[in-house]
Scaffold this motif. Structure first.
Motif, PDB file in Angstrom:
ATOM      1  N   GLU A  69      42.588  51.611  34.765  1.00 32.09           N
ATOM      2  CA  GLU A  69      43.057  51.989  33.436  1.00 32.09           C
ATOM      3  C   GLU A  69      43.178  50.733  32.580  1.00 32.09           C
ATOM      4  OE1 GLU A  69      46.324  54.789  33.556  1.00 32.09           O
ATOM      5  OE2 GLU A  69      46.724  54.392  31.429  1.00 32.09           O
ATOM      6  N   SER A  70      43.755  49.680  33.169  1.00 32.76           N
ATOM      7  CA  SER A  70      43.762  48.366  32.523  1.00 32.76           C
ATOM      8  C   SER A  70      42.794  47.473  33.294  1.00 32.76           C
ATOM      9  CB  SER A  70      45.170  47.770  32.565  1.00 32.76           C
ATOM     10  OG  SER A  70      45.112  46.371  32.720  1.00 32.76           O
ATOM     11  N   GLY A  71      42.262  46.477  32.607  1.00 38.70           N
ATOM     12  CA  GLY A  71      41.348  45.555  33.264  1.00 38.70           C
ATOM     13  C   GLY A  71      42.042  44.284  33.757  1.00 38.70           C
ATOM     14  N   ILE A  72      43.366  44.247  33.658  1.00 35.93           N
ATOM     15  CA  ILE A  72      44.088  43.028  34.033  1.00 35.93           C
ATOM     16  C   ILE A  72      44.524  43.098  35.495  1.00 35.93           C
ATOM     17  CG2 ILE A  72      46.122  41.602  33.566  1.00 35.93           C
ATOM     18  CD1 ILE A  72      46.004  42.638  30.669  1.00 35.93           C
ATOM     19  N   VAL A  73      44.099  42.101  36.265  1.00 33.63           N
ATOM     20  CA  VAL A  73      44.463  42.020  37.672  1.00 33.63           C
ATOM     21  C   VAL A  73      45.252  40.722  37.868  1.00 33.63           C
ATOM     22  CG1 VAL A  73      43.615  41.963  40.046  1.00 33.63           C
ATOM     23  CG2 VAL A  73      42.332  43.223  38.277  1.00 33.63           C
ATOM     24  N   ARG A  74      46.496  40.848  38.291  1.00 37.75           N
ATOM     25  CA  ARG A  74      47.375  39.686  38.431  1.00 37.75           C
ATOM     26  C   ARG A  74      47.612  39.446  39.918  1.00 37.75           C
ATOM     27  NH1 ARG A  74      53.006  38.746  38.568  1.00 37.75           N
ATOM     28  NH2 ARG A  74      53.660  37.002  37.249  1.00 37.75           N
TER      29      ARG A  74
END
Lengths: 675, 675
Positions: free
Chosen positions: B471-476
């Motif tokens: 859903e979001s492209g941010i991977v932390r």
């Protein structure tokens, strides 16, 4: 209307339905060459023997001998329905012998004798069930095909009655039909056959022999259908064999196409002979929706290989079109019955489309190999067919001599042998069932060079038809003989023939166009609109009528709901669907590079057309992702090739679809992408 | 590399192939919610019991009891391959119990005991063949599926070894494998199974138990294939079961898709463990051509219903896409093996595409119904599925609780239960087979929220991954613990992720971005190109890495050779293929009216996108001719509808394809016509 024929003769009249229109009989129209005449010749001289040889070789004929000799129980070659192929060949022979040869030939009587010898005392006749070492009779109505086979036996007998008279085969069929009536009659087994066909055979034999019990039995089979009584077949739904919904409640044909169409043909016969308006209307409604949403440009029916069946509305993939040859033939059978029942020209239009683009596509030019499926696109070039190979379905773009399920060759054979009986019909009934104005009418529904000599009242109307149709659109009709009673002559202007003209010269009306220059009727011709056109005036011997149909190439666009053909166009010429075949492209250019320029003029070329095309480069592979790319629209649409691009278009010939793959393995498409 | 595990424990390490890269073990990565974590939960709590209940109810489990009790010979429920469903469920249970629950549960041991009781003294285990009243063992290799079933038994045992250790099931599998080796070994029967699978099972069990004979037997099966030794199946060619061409000579996958892919997976295993470069290269070549020409946008494989098989190159109809769920799973299995063998990121890209758009599409949100086929277009709205209905293939647009051939539910179950083992892999071999620079590498190939704790040398690398991807492209990624030895960390930038960025803050390099605002890494992030990206610097506990992948909606165009999708466009968002579903259209507008305006901006909308569209009127019917019309190009292309036409465009939402048909019956399309 029914008349029982007991004498032979090549001029035998057809057996008419209870309706007042009847097709011409086997001897009432004789073709002399031309498109269909040539196919009939090849059929007579090559295909009949070809089929007989294969069935002898594979043991399908010997199956009858085993039953006769009581030696069943060992390995039985062929599918459970192989008897039907023998009967369809017999039907083809009956038509062919009736048309041209000695109907009492030794070949015929020898074959009939082998079959008759296999009939049980009570009339049951089947080589796969009911004898030592076999499953019991009617123990598997879903897939056993016993009644299906009997139906084809009955149709063969009907052809015999219509071309010769009652003989041993007809008596065999009568006993078989009686057995069916006893077994499945009102007080008998409440069953139906997984593959419709018996319905057709029973009604037609009932007409031919004046036996209303047969029609009644057919009616019972029609009414029993659609109530889910057939045992399910794994992975297929009851719609596969039309046992999901009662016939008169069906909205559109579905499931196995040949089954659906044979059933519909039988239903029309029953509706006509029992005066069941509701049933006839139901089939007409099914026809309309099926034709408008589930029928290919070729007239082919059946979009799915999985179940040889109809797809959903608008599901008409060119590449995976199944369009079984037998479904094309069955479609003609339905339309023909509806045409006689209703006089609606749409049925004749579809018959023409299907004859030229499905039925004529199946046999190879030599009559010894056939297409089973008739797709509208061949994407990969197949290997040449092995001359003696049995092929599952002639996929891969080459016709096959024979099939594992070999329904198509014999179906083609019986259809070609009787082709001319679909070409014209007569409406000469008297009384309230007859034509409105009381004038008998002879209608030419299909055009072919030949002599028509049809009984009208006590006299005869004789016409000579000269044409190279469909290569040329000019049909020239000379009146040779007229009956005493006035007779109307109607011609068909196909739905695609906008701009057609008709010119008539009458010897009884001096001053009109003379026969000598009638082949160029431009100045005196009248425009005629698509539909039936009645030739004005009265007929007299010596009259000449010239119909000119525009057979210049034309572009044909898919309905926007036909997803599989979006962005493409087809080219037709008269009744002929054309195709682009790889063997006609310049070296180095493949089918997938070609884009038709739809603004450029189409030009006639031999019996096809020349189109202007641009060729495009295609994306390289090697990225390892599925063939879809994100980004600008142009990313994936191809760039012009240096030769044949927008600056330098090429001309490519399109050829009749029905002759594709005659010049060796090729790729092919009917729908070509546009610019 | 092989290590034999004999003790239990949820942290059990995977059994590595002879290659030096290995996937993470069942306990090395634990998901906590998110896309795949939720699916795993539903699988654990609903699907496993659902499958067990159905197989108990249908008698597929009781088949084992009958063999054990010597009461075979009566009616045996289920297809001949129903044993394999029990084994796939066992495999799913092994993964699931290994991950979360008590691996010594009563449920497990009870089930294993029933199966073990059915094993013959010599190790043969099958409930359909070889016992009283049954056909003899291996009497029908083409369709009997005995070795196929055994292969799944072996895979279940491998899962058990990898998650627990050697137990009764593993011993049963060992005896079964030994029996296969005796029967089909170099001096034994020169046969293969009509459905590949035994090859996979043998190699994997060989690795798990350190038994090279099993690998050798798998190699033999691979080499024997493609020589036409299997008895033909009616109407299908030898290509159906890949017995037409030897494995190493094949150019592209063809025939039954699941068969082709299981075979390819087994071939990679054999190639890796026998160091057969030629065989591995052959499969890589087949993969490339198949992906580039015979694979759907969803990653789905198999264009044909007829044989559940691959079509020709570019034959990718959206409506009749078969895209069997099991083929998607099998494709992941092949790509995963090639990924470990080659380190080529393309394989991880295809795995992601297939996971999100095929595997995740199959199960209904409640985990109790499934799609078997996964078409990209539904033209007719189906009826709601009966809750307890067995469905042939879940056609008609509704997921079904169970199938006649019910391979997909248990395949989904075993895949979801082990999903996380496909998410990361480790390259920590020493010596010449290890990574080039001698530094072990941990690679995140798929993104999901959870904890990774992977053994590297004598230490452990522990990472916490936080993301709501896709859903979001941010991977932390936060580094929790590092081993003493340096370890490299690699991330995957998917091929569609042009514009991705990477930001890394290191506690050992003060001055770089701080964890506190690392969720907004725009200022300090570096652009990273699609492919593997290695996080720069050395790892230290407390480090934070943020990968940002652009998951804004994008247009995706079909290659111009994909005829069935010409003139259309799809919309993707990150790894998710979107679709237009009828339930999202304004009243009075059907799917067939919609044309996407590709010039207009796409906007994110929930987990889908909003597109601008024009709606068109469509031609009326009633003409009784096939849906193709001659004349000007515009004749058949539709006219603007008053509302939603060119003057008044509408906005319509596209939703993730994998969730279609969750809101009741609908029509649907992935490829939408363009303006």
């Amino acid at each position: 209307m029914t008349e029982t024929l007991t004498s032979s003769g090549v001029r035998a009249r057809p057996v008419a339905p209870a309706g007042h229109r009847r097709g011409v009989g086997i001897g009432e129209l004789l073709l002399d060459g031309g498109f269909w005449g040539s196919l009939q010749q090849t059929n007579a001289h090559a295909t009949l023997t070809h089929c007989l040889d294969w069935m002898e070789r594979l043991g399908w004929l010997a199956n009858f001998d085993h039953v006769a000799a009581g030696t069943t129980g060992g390995h039985r070659p062929g599918w459970q329905f192989s008897d039907s192929e023998v009967y369809k060949l017999l039907e083809a022979m009956a038509w062919e012998f009736g048309r041209t040869a000695d109907p009492d030939s030794t070949e015929w009587s020898h074959l009939v004798r082998r079959i008759a010898a296999a009939q049980d005392d009570d009339g049951y006749l089947n080589t796969c069930y009911g004898h030592a070492g076999q499953a019991p009779r009617y123990s598997d109505l879903s897939t056993g095909h016993e009644l299906y086979c009997t139906g084809h036996l009955l149709q063969a007998a009907v052809a015999r009655v219509r071309t010769h008279g009652v003989d041993e085969l007809v008596e065999v069929a009568r006993r078989a039909a009686d057995q069916v009536c006893r077994e499945f009659g009102p007080d008998g087994r409440d069953g139906i056959c997984g593959h419709p066909e018996i319905e057709l055979g029973l009604v037609e034999l009932g007409r031919a022999l004046g036996e209303p019990r047969y029609t009644e039995q057919a009616r019972l089979f029609i009414e029993r259908r659609g109530r889910g009584t057939l045992a399910p077949i794994a992975l297929l739904s009851p719609a596969y064999f039309q046992d999901d919904v009662p016939v008169r409640e069906v909205a559109v044909w579905r499931g196995h196409a040949v089954r659906a169409l044979y059933l519909a043909a039988g239903a029309v016969d029953v509706a006509v002979d029992t005066d069941d308006h509701d049933l006839r209307t139901a089939v007409e409604r099914q026809w309309t929706r099926t034709v408008e949403r589930r029928t290919y440009l070729t007239g082919g029916m059946g979009s799915r290989h999985q179940d040889e069946g109809f797809g959903d509305d608008w599901e008409l993939p060119p590449d995976r079109a199944y369009c079984e040859t037998c479904a094309g033939i069955a479609s003609v059978m339905v339309s023909w019955r509806l045409l006689l029942a209703s006089d609606d020209v749409r049925y004749a239009d579809l018959i023409e489309r299907t004859f030229y683009n499905v039925v004529a596509t199946s046999p190879r030019a030599d009559g010894r190999a056939f297409f089973y499926a008739n797709p509208l696109q061949q994407r990969e070039q197949g290997a040449p067919m092995q001359p003696d190979a049995v092929n599952p379905r002639a996929e891969g773009g080459a016709r096959a001599p024979w099939f594992d399920v070999s329904c198509c060759p014999t179906n083609v054979a019986r259809t070609l042998a009787s082709w001319h009986t679909y070409a014209a019909f007569v409406d000469d009934s008297e009384g309230p069932a007859g034509p409105a104005d009381g004038v008998p009418t002879v209608t030419l529904a299909q055009y072919a060079s030949g002599d028509l000599r049809v009984a009208v009242g006590t006299g005869e109307l004789a016409l000579r038809v000269e044409t190279t149709y469909p290569e040329s659109g000019i049909v020239r009709i000379r009146v040779l003989e007229v009956p005493e009673r006035p007779v109307a002559l109607r011609l068909r202007v196909p739905h695609w023939a906008e701009g057609a003209t008709l010119a008539a010269s009458s010897v009884s009306s001096p001053g009109t166009e003379q026969p000598s220059n009638i082949m160029h009727p431009a100045r005196t011709a009248h425009s005629v609109a698509p539909g039936w056109v009645e030739v004005p005036g009265e007929r007299a011997a010596g009259d000449v009528v010239v119909l000119e149909l525009p057979v210049t190439p034309r572009l044909t666009w898919p309905d926007p709901r036909v997803d599989a053909a979006r962005g493409t166009v087809a080219v037709e010429r008269g009744p002929i669907v054309l195709c682009l075949e790889s063997v006609d492209l310049p070296a180095g250019i493949a089918l997938e590079h070609v884009r038709i320029d739809t603004a450029a003029e189409l030009r006639p070329y031999a019996d096809g057309a020349l189109v202007t095309a641009r060729t495009v480069e295609l994306p390289d592979g090697g990225t390892g992702v599925p063939p879809f790319s994100s980004g600008a629209a142009g990313a994936c649409t191809g760039h012009d090739l240096p030769d044949g691009g927008a600056q330098n278009p090429i001309e490519v010939p399109l050829v009749p679809y029905h002759r594709w793959a005659e010049r060796g393995p090729s790729t092919m498409r009917v729908f070509v992408p546009t610019d």
